[in-house]
Design a protein around this motif. Structure first.
Motif: not given
Length: 161
Positions: A31-56
């Protein structure tokens, strides 16, 4: 052939969920090389949700590898509930047509098997992000040409007489 898409912006939020560290790092670099953005990466759905995932986020990519059908579908159902307003792309190692159809019913808008090229995967994600849906026709055609169950053949032939 490039598909019509919206331009990617540096503040676009992409979430990548993948169990394996190498897979997360791979998608972050792509994503960084192809689109110039840095994605937010998580190991699991629970990690994303538990990390206070920003909406949308503008796109949620779920990498599924080595899951049985029921676990894969359950994970997608949970993700669909959590990311209700974001397009979801599944990157599976499974091309079972029945799974594809069930995932589409759970609001998945992209199904990009790991057998596809990186270029095709990124184009499919861009299409989904722009509001489209991507499903590999070759996977669905396989269902149409699937071998017929022997019991069904016997029942049909008996019905003729």
């Amino acid at each position: 052939m490039d598909l019509p898409t919206k331009p990617w912006l540096r503040d676009d939020r992409v979430v990548v969920i993948a169990r394996q560290t190498m897979t997360r790092e791979f998608w972050a670099r792509v994503f960084k090389e192809e689109r110039g953005i840095s994605p937010e990466c998580f190991a699991t759905l629970d990690e994303w949700v538990g990390g206070g995932c920003a909406p949308n986020p503008c796109l949620v990519v779920l990498y599924q590898s080595g899951l049985v059908k029921t676990d894969a579908l359950a994970e997608v159902e949970r993700l669909s509930a959590q990311a209700a307003h974001s397009p979801i792309v599944i990157v599976p190692d499974n091309e079972d047509p029945s799974v594809i159809v069930q995932m589409l019913a759970k609001k998945v808008r992209g199904y990009v098997p790991t057998s596809f090229s990186l270029h095709t995967a990124m184009q499919a994600m861009a299409l989904v992000r722009a509001g489209g849906t991507f499903v590999p026709a070759c996977s669905l055609i396989a269902a149409h040409h699937a071998p017929v169950d022997a019991q069904t053949v016997v029942q049909k032939s008996n019905a003729l007489f």
